[in-house]
Design a protein around this motif. Structure first.
Motif, PDB file in Angstrom:
ATOM      1  N   GLN A  60      47.947  42.108  40.092  1.00 36.03           N
ATOM      2  CA  GLN A  60      47.912  43.407  39.418  1.00 36.03           C
ATOM      3  C   GLN A  60      46.529  43.803  38.897  1.00 36.03           C
ATOM      4  OE1 GLN A  60      50.265  45.769  39.398  1.00 36.03           O
ATOM      5  NE2 GLN A  60      51.323  44.330  40.783  1.00 36.03           N
ATOM      6  N   PRO A  61      45.745  42.895  38.315  1.00 36.61           N
ATOM      7  CA  PRO A  61      44.404  43.319  37.876  1.00 36.61           C
ATOM      8  C   PRO A  61      43.538  43.862  38.998  1.00 36.61           C
ATOM      9  CG  PRO A  61      44.994  41.238  36.862  1.00 36.61           C
ATOM     10  CD  PRO A  61      46.049  41.524  37.886  1.00 36.61           C
ATOM     11  N   LEU A  62      43.672  43.321  40.210  1.00 38.13           N
ATOM     12  CA  LEU A  62      42.899  43.819  41.343  1.00 38.13           C
ATOM     13  C   LEU A  62      43.505  45.089  41.909  1.00 38.13           C
ATOM     14  CD1 LEU A  62      40.671  43.588  43.464  1.00 38.13           C
ATOM     15  CD2 LEU A  62      42.149  42.035  44.752  1.00 38.13           C
ATOM     16  N   LEU A  63      44.818  45.116  42.076  1.00 37.79           N
ATOM     17  CA  LEU A  63      45.468  46.287  42.654  1.00 37.79           C
ATOM     18  C   LEU A  63      45.280  47.519  41.776  1.00 37.79           C
ATOM     19  CD1 LEU A  63      48.813  44.713  43.933  1.00 37.79           C
ATOM     20  CD2 LEU A  63      46.763  45.286  45.255  1.00 37.79           C
ATOM     21  N   GLY A  64      45.162  47.325  40.477  1.00 35.90           N
ATOM     22  CA  GLY A  64      44.930  48.455  39.600  1.00 35.90           C
ATOM     23  C   GLY A  64      43.577  49.107  39.787  1.00 35.90           C
ATOM     24  N   SER A  65      42.630  48.388  40.392  1.00 37.91           N
ATOM     25  CA  SER A  65      41.294  48.929  40.645  1.00 37.91           C
ATOM     26  C   SER A  65      41.125  49.459  42.061  1.00 37.91           C
ATOM     27  CB  SER A  65      40.237  47.846  40.379  1.00 37.91           C
ATOM     28  OG  SER A  65      40.323  47.354  39.058  1.00 37.91           O
ATOM     29  N   LEU A  66      42.101  49.223  42.929  1.00 38.27           N
ATOM     30  CA  LEU A  66      42.028  49.687  44.312  1.00 38.27           C
ATOM     31  C   LEU A  66      42.686  51.052  44.433  1.00 38.27           C
ATOM     32  CD1 LEU A  66      42.956  46.410  46.258  1.00 38.27           C
ATOM     33  CD2 LEU A  66      40.667  47.328  45.801  1.00 38.27           C
ATOM     34  N   PRO A  67      42.386  51.778  45.494  1.00 36.85           N
ATOM     35  CA  PRO A  67      43.108  53.036  45.746  1.00 36.85           C
ATOM     36  C   PRO A  67      44.601  52.779  45.911  1.00 36.85           C
ATOM     37  CG  PRO A  67      41.142  52.874  47.126  1.00 36.85           C
ATOM     38  CD  PRO A  67      41.316  51.540  46.474  1.00 36.85           C
ATOM     39  N   GLU A  68      45.375  53.851  45.867  1.00 36.78           N
ATOM     40  CA  GLU A  68      46.830  53.701  45.957  1.00 36.78           C
ATOM     41  C   GLU A  68      47.262  53.012  47.246  1.00 36.78           C
ATOM     42  OE1 GLU A  68      48.683  57.424  45.422  1.00 36.78           O
ATOM     43  OE2 GLU A  68      47.969  57.716  43.365  1.00 36.78           O
ATOM     44  N   ALA A 138      41.432  36.044  29.941  1.00 41.15           N
ATOM     45  CA  ALA A 138      40.862  36.328  31.262  1.00 41.15           C
ATOM     46  C   ALA A 138      41.759  37.248  32.075  1.00 41.15           C
ATOM     47  CB  ALA A 138      40.627  35.016  32.012  1.00 41.15           C
ATOM     48  N   PHE A 139      43.078  37.040  31.992  1.00 41.12           N
ATOM     49  CA  PHE A 139      43.997  37.833  32.818  1.00 41.12           C
ATOM     50  C   PHE A 139      44.128  39.266  32.325  1.00 41.12           C
ATOM     51  CE2 PHE A 139      48.309  39.339  33.804  1.00 41.12           C
ATOM     52  CZ  PHE A 139      48.266  39.290  35.188  1.00 41.12           C
ATOM     53  N   PHE A 140      44.297  39.432  31.013  1.00 41.78           N
ATOM     54  CA  PHE A 140      44.599  40.763  30.476  1.00 41.78           C
ATOM     55  C   PHE A 140      43.356  41.603  30.200  1.00 41.78           C
ATOM     56  CE2 PHE A 140      48.448  38.378  29.297  1.00 41.78           C
ATOM     57  CZ  PHE A 140      49.405  39.208  29.857  1.00 41.78           C
ATOM     58  N   LEU A 141      42.210  40.980  29.978  1.00 42.93           N
ATOM     59  CA  LEU A 141      41.026  41.741  29.619  1.00 42.93           C
ATOM     60  C   LEU A 141      39.886  41.595  30.624  1.00 42.93           C
ATOM     61  CD1 LEU A 141      40.913  41.094  25.752  1.00 42.93           C
ATOM     62  CD2 LEU A 141      41.748  43.113  26.953  1.00 42.93           C
ATOM     63  N   VAL A 142      39.594  40.369  31.017  1.00 45.73           N
ATOM     64  CA  VAL A 142      38.407  40.145  31.842  1.00 45.73           C
ATOM     65  C   VAL A 142      38.612  40.635  33.269  1.00 45.73           C
ATOM     66  CG1 VAL A 142      36.827  38.404  32.746  1.00 45.73           C
ATOM     67  CG2 VAL A 142      37.698  38.209  30.409  1.00 45.73           C
ATOM     68  N   LEU A 143      39.688  40.198  33.917  1.00 47.12           N
ATOM     69  CA  LEU A 143      39.887  40.550  35.321  1.00 47.12           C
ATOM     70  C   LEU A 143      39.980  42.061  35.548  1.00 47.12           C
ATOM     71  CD1 LEU A 143      42.322  37.736  36.531  1.00 47.12           C
ATOM     72  CD2 LEU A 143      39.867  37.954  36.940  1.00 47.12           C
ATOM     73  N   PRO A 144      40.768  42.820  34.771  1.00 49.35           N
ATOM     74  CA  PRO A 144      40.769  44.273  34.988  1.00 49.35           C
ATOM     75  C   PRO A 144      39.388  44.899  34.806  1.00 49.35           C
ATOM     76  CG  PRO A 144      42.647  43.636  33.653  1.00 49.35           C
ATOM     77  CD  PRO A 144      41.766  42.432  33.752  1.00 49.35           C
ATOM     78  N   VAL A 146      36.406  43.404  35.197  1.00 52.35           N
ATOM     79  CA  VAL A 146      35.515  42.981  36.288  1.00 52.35           C
ATOM     80  C   VAL A 146      35.813  43.751  37.567  1.00 52.35           C
ATOM     81  CG1 VAL A 146      34.934  41.049  37.799  1.00 52.35           C
ATOM     82  CG2 VAL A 146      35.070  40.710  35.327  1.00 52.35           C
ATOM     83  N   PHE A 147      37.099  43.836  37.945  1.00 53.11           N
ATOM     84  CA  PHE A 147      37.442  44.529  39.188  1.00 53.11           C
ATOM     85  C   PHE A 147      37.187  46.031  39.076  1.00 53.11           C
ATOM     86  CE2 PHE A 147      40.497  40.831  39.732  1.00 53.11           C
ATOM     87  CZ  PHE A 147      39.628  40.161  40.561  1.00 53.11           C
ATOM     88  N   GLY A 148      37.396  46.593  37.900  1.00 57.33           N
ATOM     89  CA  GLY A 148      37.057  48.000  37.722  1.00 57.33           C
ATOM     90  C   GLY A 148      35.574  48.245  37.853  1.00 57.33           C
ATOM     91  N   PHE A 149      34.772  47.340  37.307  1.00 59.98           N
ATOM     92  CA  PHE A 149      33.314  47.452  37.411  1.00 59.98           C
ATOM     93  C   PHE A 149      32.861  47.331  38.870  1.00 59.98           C
ATOM     94  CE2 PHE A 149      29.176  45.338  37.598  1.00 59.98           C
ATOM     95  CZ  PHE A 149      28.385  46.194  36.842  1.00 59.98           C
ATOM     96  N   LEU A 150      33.421  46.351  39.587  1.00 60.55           N
ATOM     97  CA  LEU A 150      33.030  46.156  40.984  1.00 60.55           C
ATOM     98  C   LEU A 150      33.494  47.315  41.864  1.00 60.55           C
ATOM     99  CD1 LEU A 150      33.814  42.334  41.365  1.00 60.55           C
ATOM    100  CD2 LEU A 150      31.586  43.405  41.021  1.00 60.55           C
ATOM    101  N   TYR A 167      41.015  35.623  46.833  1.00 62.40           N
ATOM    102  CA  TYR A 167      41.339  36.204  45.528  1.00 62.40           C
ATOM    103  C   TYR A 167      41.958  35.158  44.614  1.00 62.40           C
ATOM    104  CZ  TYR A 167      43.714  38.945  41.952  1.00 62.40           C
ATOM    105  OH  TYR A 167      44.159  39.431  40.750  1.00 62.40           O
ATOM    106  N   LEU A 168      42.870  34.341  45.133  1.00 60.50           N
ATOM    107  CA  LEU A 168      43.486  33.302  44.320  1.00 60.50           C
ATOM    108  C   LEU A 168      42.447  32.300  43.841  1.00 60.50           C
ATOM    109  CD1 LEU A 168      45.932  31.890  43.115  1.00 60.50           C
ATOM    110  CD2 LEU A 168      46.284  30.750  45.314  1.00 60.50           C
TER     111      LEU A 168
END
Length: 265
Positions: A60-68, A138-144, A146-150, A167-168
């Motif tokens: 979910q942290p990665l998918l939230g930063s990707l297009p639909e 890391a899961f709730f704050l860092v990953l979203p 980081v992926f949003g920044f990238l 990714y894993l």
């Protein structure tokens, strides 16, 4: 020669007494290891049918930063099966960590003094809680973040389709880095209790510690400023908490000690 006063006979009796004690320790170690492994396997088997669902949550942290329309891909034909299974195993390892540490504690506790037991249990519980806190941070704050920044710096002509295995691996490294880094207060308390440093020395070395924290954060995090700051800033706060905790515990250790006398067990 009188056998009652034979030194060789006394040595043989001592050896005979030591050998059963060693065997008892080995039997106890074997039993503890079997219980630890059995608990890990049991949780792994329970989580295995939900491996795909666990991976969906982890993504979910990665998918939230990707297009639909963005999705992860499996480069390896067998990756769609083995990667969720790998995640289920590491999830079981994470969930059974208290059980595994308890088995280790139950094995070594009989050989500890009362003072050591009184200090070791809070430190053990604190270490587990801080590791879980680091993983959750890391899961709730860092990953979203980081992926949003990238994602913002990825050119529009580039389609982000990350591989599920990479990714894993990336997420597991982040979890390990933040979980281990959040153990800093426990490490400082242990160093103070061992007498290697004092709270005063920790306060005086605060500037060097901050520089070291930022260097460590730059090494173990991805090459982006966001993740480095999100690791370095909590570690600086945890460093201060370690100083406070060590100052609180050290007087309690020294309270029952008179000059020239070491604490008794």
């Amino acid at each position: 020669m009188n056998r009652d006063h034979d030194p060789y006979s006394s040595h043989a009796q001592a050896a005979d007494g030591a050998e059963p004690r060693l065997i008892d320790h080995l039997i106890e170690l074997r039993a503890r290891l079997l219980r630890a492994v059995a608990g890990l396997i049991l949780v792994f088997v329970i989580l295995l049918p939900f491996a795909a669902d666990i991976y969906a949550v982890l993504a979910q942290p990665l998918l939230g930063s990707l297009p639909e329309s963005g999705r992860l891909v499996a480069v390896d034909p067998a990756g769609g099966f083995f990667v969720p299974v790998k995640l289920a195993f590491f999830s079981a390892l994470l969930l059974t960590m208290p059980w595994l540490l308890y088995q280790a504690w139950a094995f070594v506790a009989p050989g500890l003094y009362h003072r050591e037991k009184r200090l070791a249990m809070p430190l053990l519980v604190s270490a587990v809680a801080l590791f879980y806190t680091g993983c959750a941070f890391a899961f709730f704050l860092v990953l979203p973040s980081v992926f949003g920044f990238l994602a913002r710096f990825t050119p529009e002509v580039v389609a982000m389709t990350p591989d599920i295995a990479k990714y894993l691996d990336f997420v597991l490294v982040i979890f390990l880095a933040f979980g281990a880094s959040f153990e800093l207060p426990v490490a400082l308390v242990i160093l103070v209790l061992l007498g290697w440093v004092t709270p005063q020395q920790l306060r005086e070395s605060r500037g060097y510690a901050i520089v070291g924290v930022f260097v460590v954060a730059a090494i173990i995090t991805p090459p982006d400023v966001v993740s480095q700051l999100m690791l370095a800033i909590p570690m600086c706060i945890l460093y201060e908490l370690g100083i406070v905790a060590s100052r609180w515990l050290k007087p309690r250790e020294d309270a029952g000690t008179t000059p020239g006398q070491t604490p008794t067990a």
